[in-house]
Design an enzyme around this catalytic site. Structure first.
Site, PDB file in Angstrom:
ATOM      1  N   ARG A   1       9.521  21.281  66.942  1.00  0.00           N
ATOM      2  CA  ARG A   1       8.631  22.070  66.062  1.00  0.00           C
ATOM      3  C   ARG A   1       9.186  22.155  64.633  1.00  0.00           C
ATOM      4  O   ARG A   1       9.092  23.188  63.971  1.00  0.00           O
ATOM      5  CB  ARG A   1       8.444  23.501  66.604  1.00  0.00           C
ATOM      6  CG  ARG A   1       7.723  23.590  67.937  1.00  0.00           C
ATOM      7  CD  ARG A   1       6.280  23.123  67.839  1.00  0.00           C
ATOM      8  NE  ARG A   1       5.532  23.397  69.046  1.00  0.00           N
ATOM      9  CZ  ARG A   1       5.503  22.593  70.119  1.00  0.00           C
ATOM     10  NH1 ARG A   1       6.176  21.463  70.113  1.00  0.00           N
ATOM     11  NH2 ARG A   1       4.774  22.920  71.164  1.00  0.00           N
TER      12      ARG A   1
ATOM     13  N   SER B   1       0.856  28.850  70.370  1.00  0.00           N
ATOM     14  CA  SER B   1       2.102  29.615  70.543  1.00  0.00           C
ATOM     15  C   SER B   1       2.448  30.309  69.227  1.00  0.00           C
ATOM     16  O   SER B   1       2.516  29.656  68.189  1.00  0.00           O
ATOM     17  CB  SER B   1       3.261  28.690  70.916  1.00  0.00           C
ATOM     18  OG  SER B   1       2.993  28.014  72.108  1.00  0.00           O
TER      19      SER B   1
ATOM     20  N   GLU C   1       6.261  30.384  64.954  1.00  0.00           N
ATOM     21  CA  GLU C   1       5.881  28.971  64.836  1.00  0.00           C
ATOM     22  C   GLU C   1       4.901  28.728  63.678  1.00  0.00           C
ATOM     23  O   GLU C   1       5.145  27.857  62.849  1.00  0.00           O
ATOM     24  CB  GLU C   1       5.278  28.469  66.153  1.00  0.00           C
ATOM     25  CG  GLU C   1       4.978  26.993  66.079  1.00  0.00           C
ATOM     26  CD  GLU C   1       4.131  26.478  67.213  1.00  0.00           C
ATOM     27  OE1 GLU C   1       4.655  26.261  68.297  1.00  0.00           O
ATOM     28  OE2 GLU C   1       2.925  26.260  66.972  1.00  0.00           O
TER      29      GLU C   1
HETATM   30  P1  FAD Z   1      -3.166  23.750  59.330  1.00  0.00           P
HETATM   31  O1  FAD Z   1      -3.085  24.982  60.175  1.00  0.00           O
HETATM   32  O2  FAD Z   1      -4.331  23.600  58.449  1.00  0.00           O
HETATM   33  O3  FAD Z   1      -1.832  23.630  58.479  1.00  0.00           O
HETATM   34  C1  FAD Z   1      -0.566  23.830  59.095  1.00  0.00           C
HETATM   35  C2  FAD Z   1       0.529  23.523  58.047  1.00  0.00           C
HETATM   36  O4  FAD Z   1       0.473  22.150  57.691  1.00  0.00           O
HETATM   37  C3  FAD Z   1       0.331  24.274  56.730  1.00  0.00           C
HETATM   38  O5  FAD Z   1       1.616  24.521  56.201  1.00  0.00           O
HETATM   39  C4  FAD Z   1      -0.405  23.271  55.836  1.00  0.00           C
HETATM   40  O6  FAD Z   1      -0.207  23.510  54.464  1.00  0.00           O
HETATM   41  C5  FAD Z   1       0.239  21.976  56.286  1.00  0.00           C
HETATM   42  N1  FAD Z   1      -0.617  20.796  56.157  1.00  0.00           N
HETATM   43  C6  FAD Z   1      -1.797  20.563  56.773  1.00  0.00           C
HETATM   44  N2  FAD Z   1      -2.246  19.324  56.469  1.00  0.00           N
HETATM   45  C7  FAD Z   1      -1.334  18.783  55.628  1.00  0.00           C
HETATM   46  C8  FAD Z   1      -1.225  17.537  54.947  1.00  0.00           C
HETATM   47  N3  FAD Z   1      -2.157  16.582  55.064  1.00  0.00           N
HETATM   48  N4  FAD Z   1      -0.146  17.337  54.165  1.00  0.00           N
HETATM   49  C9  FAD Z   1       0.809  18.281  54.027  1.00  0.00           C
HETATM   50  N5  FAD Z   1       0.759  19.472  54.614  1.00  0.00           N
HETATM   51  C10 FAD Z   1      -0.298  19.725  55.428  1.00  0.00           C
HETATM   52  N6  FAD Z   1       0.929  22.788  68.329  1.00  0.00           N
HETATM   53  C11 FAD Z   1       1.761  22.024  69.078  1.00  0.00           C
HETATM   54  O7  FAD Z   1       2.721  21.448  68.546  1.00  0.00           O
HETATM   55  N7  FAD Z   1       1.570  21.867  70.421  1.00  0.00           N
HETATM   56  C12 FAD Z   1       0.550  22.451  71.069  1.00  0.00           C
HETATM   57  O8  FAD Z   1       0.398  22.276  72.273  1.00  0.00           O
HETATM   58  C13 FAD Z   1      -0.353  23.250  70.323  1.00  0.00           C
HETATM   59  N8  FAD Z   1      -1.383  23.870  70.927  1.00  0.00           N
HETATM   60  C14 FAD Z   1      -2.216  24.670  70.211  1.00  0.00           C
HETATM   61  C15 FAD Z   1      -3.277  25.300  70.894  1.00  0.00           C
HETATM   62  C16 FAD Z   1      -4.154  26.103  70.196  1.00  0.00           C
HETATM   63  C17 FAD Z   1      -5.287  26.769  70.935  1.00  0.00           C
HETATM   64  C18 FAD Z   1      -3.985  26.297  68.786  1.00  0.00           C
HETATM   65  C19 FAD Z   1      -4.953  27.152  68.035  1.00  0.00           C
HETATM   66  C20 FAD Z   1      -2.939  25.686  68.117  1.00  0.00           C
HETATM   67  C21 FAD Z   1      -2.036  24.853  68.824  1.00  0.00           C
HETATM   68  N9  FAD Z   1      -0.966  24.205  68.198  1.00  0.00           N
HETATM   69  C22 FAD Z   1      -0.128  23.401  68.926  1.00  0.00           C
HETATM   70  C23 FAD Z   1      -0.707  24.399  66.743  1.00  0.00           C
HETATM   71  C24 FAD Z   1      -1.568  23.502  65.821  1.00  0.00           C
HETATM   72  O9  FAD Z   1      -2.684  22.997  66.492  1.00  0.00           O
HETATM   73  C25 FAD Z   1      -0.771  22.340  65.240  1.00  0.00           C
HETATM   74  O10 FAD Z   1       0.324  22.822  64.514  1.00  0.00           O
HETATM   75  C26 FAD Z   1      -1.617  21.441  64.339  1.00  0.00           C
HETATM   76  O11 FAD Z   1      -0.891  20.291  63.975  1.00  0.00           O
HETATM   77  C27 FAD Z   1      -2.092  22.153  63.063  1.00  0.00           C
HETATM   78  O12 FAD Z   1      -3.044  21.320  62.434  1.00  0.00           O
HETATM   79  P2  FAD Z   1      -4.036  21.879  61.319  1.00  0.00           P
HETATM   80  O13 FAD Z   1      -4.759  20.709  60.739  1.00  0.00           O
HETATM   81  O14 FAD Z   1      -4.897  22.950  61.897  1.00  0.00           O
HETATM   82  O15 FAD Z   1      -3.010  22.466  60.284  1.00  0.00           O
HETATM   83  N1  EPU Z   2       5.700  31.672  81.387  1.00  0.00           N
HETATM   84  C1  EPU Z   2       5.775  33.017  81.671  1.00  0.00           C
HETATM   85  N2  EPU Z   2       4.744  33.814  81.260  1.00  0.00           N
HETATM   86  C2  EPU Z   2       3.654  33.325  80.604  1.00  0.00           C
HETATM   87  C3  EPU Z   2       3.572  31.955  80.339  1.00  0.00           C
HETATM   88  C4  EPU Z   2       4.622  31.130  80.720  1.00  0.00           C
HETATM   89  O1  EPU Z   2       6.734  33.474  82.251  1.00  0.00           O
HETATM   90  O2  EPU Z   2       2.782  34.126  80.242  1.00  0.00           O
HETATM   91  C5  EPU Z   2       6.835  30.807  81.766  1.00  0.00           C
HETATM   92  C6  EPU Z   2       6.536  29.962  82.991  1.00  0.00           C
HETATM   93  O3  EPU Z   2       7.695  29.923  83.784  1.00  0.00           O
HETATM   94  C7  EPU Z   2       6.275  28.578  82.429  1.00  0.00           C
HETATM   95  C8  EPU Z   2       7.137  28.568  81.174  1.00  0.00           C
HETATM   96  O4  EPU Z   2       7.115  29.913  80.705  1.00  0.00           O
HETATM   97  O5  EPU Z   2       6.643  27.592  83.322  1.00  0.00           O
HETATM   98  C9  EPU Z   2       6.636  27.627  80.104  1.00  0.00           C
HETATM   99  O6  EPU Z   2       5.247  27.866  79.879  1.00  0.00           O
HETATM  100  P1  EPU Z   2       4.276  26.700  79.400  1.00  0.00           P
HETATM  101  O7  EPU Z   2       4.407  25.506  80.285  1.00  0.00           O
HETATM  102  O8  EPU Z   2       2.923  27.282  79.221  1.00  0.00           O
HETATM  103  O9  EPU Z   2       4.866  26.256  78.019  1.00  0.00           O
HETATM  104  P2  EPU Z   2       5.365  27.096  76.754  1.00  0.00           P
HETATM  105  O10 EPU Z   2       6.813  26.847  76.609  1.00  0.00           O
HETATM  106  O11 EPU Z   2       4.926  28.506  76.816  1.00  0.00           O
HETATM  107  C10 EPU Z   2       5.049  25.093  75.166  1.00  0.00           C
HETATM  108  C11 EPU Z   2       4.546  24.877  73.783  1.00  0.00           C
HETATM  109  C12 EPU Z   2       3.037  24.710  73.775  1.00  0.00           C
HETATM  110  C13 EPU Z   2       2.689  23.497  74.634  1.00  0.00           C
HETATM  111  C14 EPU Z   2       3.193  23.767  76.056  1.00  0.00           C
HETATM  112  C15 EPU Z   2       2.992  22.573  76.957  1.00  0.00           C
HETATM  113  C16 EPU Z   2       6.091  25.972  72.296  1.00  0.00           C
HETATM  114  C17 EPU Z   2       6.363  27.119  71.389  1.00  0.00           C
HETATM  115  N3  EPU Z   2       4.927  25.982  72.922  1.00  0.00           N
HETATM  116  O12 EPU Z   2       4.546  26.345  75.605  1.00  0.00           O
HETATM  117  O13 EPU Z   2       2.643  24.424  72.427  1.00  0.00           O
HETATM  118  O14 EPU Z   2       1.300  23.278  74.666  1.00  0.00           O
HETATM  119  O15 EPU Z   2       4.621  24.019  76.006  1.00  0.00           O
HETATM  120  O16 EPU Z   2       3.931  21.605  76.662  1.00  0.00           O
HETATM  121  O17 EPU Z   2       6.915  25.060  72.401  1.00  0.00           O
HETATM  122  C18 EPU Z   2       1.978  25.471  70.405  1.00  0.00           C
HETATM  123  O18 EPU Z   2       3.003  24.995  69.906  1.00  0.00           O
HETATM  124  O19 EPU Z   2       1.139  26.112  69.729  1.00  0.00           O
HETATM  125  C19 EPU Z   2       1.709  25.253  71.829  1.00  0.00           C
HETATM  126  C20 EPU Z   2       0.647  25.767  72.461  1.00  0.00           C
END
Ligand code: FAD
Ligand code: EPU
Length: 347
Positions: free
Chosen positions: A168, A242, A337
């Site tokens: 991240r 997250s 994050e």
């Molecule tokens: P924005 O929110 O618009 O911007 C994020 C940052 O990037 C800001 O600092 C912005 O200025 C910068 N930025 C955006 N575009 C550019 C560009 N072209 N050049 C330079 N800077 C730029 N993240 C994960 O890693 N794993 C996950 O599993 C995950 N799951 C998610 C689930 C949900 C439901 C949600 C809402 C979010 C999740 N995220 C996850 C976080 C998010 O989706 C990612 O960080 C994604 O890459 C953000 O993209 P965005 O276009 O919305 O960025």
């Molecule tokens: N768990 C709990 N309580 C909860 C949820 C999870 O105890 O409410 C425990 C469980 O043991 C589970 C573990 O936490 O096995 C990990 O949970 P999960 O697999 O959902 O993954 P996470 O670590 O919570 C991360 C990323 C997610 C990504 C998932 C899948 C981060 C900060 N988050 O979540 O990314 O989708 O793994 O790989 O690393 C994001 O970055 O926005 C994001 C959604």
């Protein structure tokens, strides 16, 4: 007109951030080309204004109105390059929808990013925090990032190594605003092994087809099904995924924590240990917590929800209480994050 810059004044960002926080951008523009981007930067510079690049707004917490020119990144483009021996480079314009690109690559039989299905946002934002999920990170396939360096005004091409990717984290996250990403290129393959090691994925596919019969499209569908069970759809329950990163601690800290809390969930991470922040928050009793406007998701304790017109400040106040609770109970410091704008109002 394609090259003409249209700047609007006082634009609501509510439809443009997935937390659905109501704030105003002082100025707002949409850019579909490098030329327009340069014009936007010059326009802001002439007026002494800051700029903020906005993709899908899925990793931003707006804590106040944005006194800047908000530049919505909408540069399109999707093509294959260097196809040979079952390998090919997928090149995406920064404004492309990340999830659509994942489905497109998987449908073409190319492997490497299928585990990153359903992550909201744009391709250009994907390198910022090196998006990751289900055992895969963008840095596993990313070859290069093409960006406009706002300090020199040059267009630069950064190799994977130059991006300094970590969990991240990246060069871009540490220097917000310096590099404006225009294009990303990923090396995909028709033959590399699918990454099915993440617990949820193993479970999902156990008892189904043997792994060798699975396609990247099957894996993308599996990831989508798992994500839909756990993570709230921002269209229904506004959120930014997250809210905190999983905490990385040294091995000896982990040994002490495990002695006191034998059930603590953790994973090995490069000579350190990654603690499941969701578990820490859950143990403090926050899962499903709800106050008038904001709360914590009832299936994933790492996800904060804006239920009812909360502000960025409401969300951050809740996040502060959660962070302090985890610190007091486990001595572990949680780091946010998403990016807070303006930065000074962050945790
Ligand atoms: P924005 O929110 O618009 O911007 C994020 C940052 O990037 C800001 O600092 C912005 O200025 C910068 N930025 C955006 N575009 C550019 C560009 N072209 N050049 C330079 N800077 C730029 N993240 C994960 O890693 N794993 C996950 O599993 C995950 N799951 C998610 C689930 C949900 C439901 C949600 C809402 C979010 C999740 N995220 C996850 C976080 C998010 O989706 C990612 O960080 C994604 O890459 C953000 O993209 P965005 O276009 O919305 O960025
Ligand atoms: N768990 C709990 N309580 C909860 C949820 C999870 O105890 O409410 C425990 C469980 O043991 C589970 C573990 O936490 O096995 C990990 O949970 P999960 O697999 O959902 O993954 P996470 O670590 O919570 C991360 C990323 C997610 C990504 C998932 C899948 C981060 C900060 N988050 O979540 O990314 O989708 O793994 O790989 O690393 C994001 O970055 O926005 C994001 C959604």
């Amino acid at each position: 007109m394609k090259s003409g810059l249209v700047v609007q004044e006082s634009v609501s960002l509510m439809p443009r951030n997935t937390l659905r926080v109501e704030v105003m951008a002082r100025y707002y523009t949409n850019v579909t080309s490098v030329e327009q981007l340069r014009q936007a930067l010059a326009w802001a510079d002439e007026r002494g204004l800051e700029t903020l690049i906005l993709g899908g707004g899925s990793n931003l917490v707006f804590a106040d109105d944005v006194d800047a020119l908000v530049i919505h990144m909408a540069i399109a483009g999707c093509h294959w390059a260097n196809a040979a021996n079952g390998e090919a480079t997928l090149v995406l314009g920064a404004g492309e929808c990340w999830h659509e690109a994942v489905l497109y690559a998987a449908a073409a039989g190319y492997r490497g990013i299928e585990n990153l299905a359903l992550i909201p946002g744009t391709a250009g934002a994907a390198p910022i925090q090196n998006i990751g999920a289900y055992g895969v990170e963008l840095s596993d396939t990313l070859v290069s990032v093409t960006a406009l360096d706002s300090e020199s005004q040059d267009i630069v091409k950064l190799s994977n190594e130059a991006c300094e990717f970590a969990y991240r984290d990246s060069l871009f996250k540490r220097q917000p605003g310096r590099y404006i990403i225009l294009e990303i290129a990923m090396q995909l393959s028709r033959t590399r092994s699918l990454a099915l090691g993440y617990g949820d994925l193993q479970q999902y596919f156990s008892g189904r087809e043997p792994a060798r019969a699975l396609t990247p499209a099957d894996v993308a569908q599996g990831v989508m099904a798992i994500r839909r069970r756990k993570l709230p759809d921002p269209a229904q329950l506004p959120n930014v995924g997250s809210f905190f990163k999983n905490a990385i601690v040294p091995q000896d800290t982990w040994e002490q924590l495990r002695a006191d809390h034998p059930d603590m969930v953790a994973y090995p991470a490069d000579h350190s240990v990654k603690l499941a922040a969701a578990w820490l928050i859950d143990q403090c009793g926050w899962k499903g917590y709800r106050e008038d406007k904001v709360g914590v998701h009832n299936r994933q304790a790492l996800v904060l929800i804006n239920h009812n017109g909360g502000t960025g400040a409401d969300i951050l106040a809740l996040a502060r209480r959660i962070r302090d609770d985890v610190q007091a109970r486990f001595g572990v410091e949680l780091e946010m994050e998403p990016r807070v704008v303006p930065a000074g109002l962050g945790l």
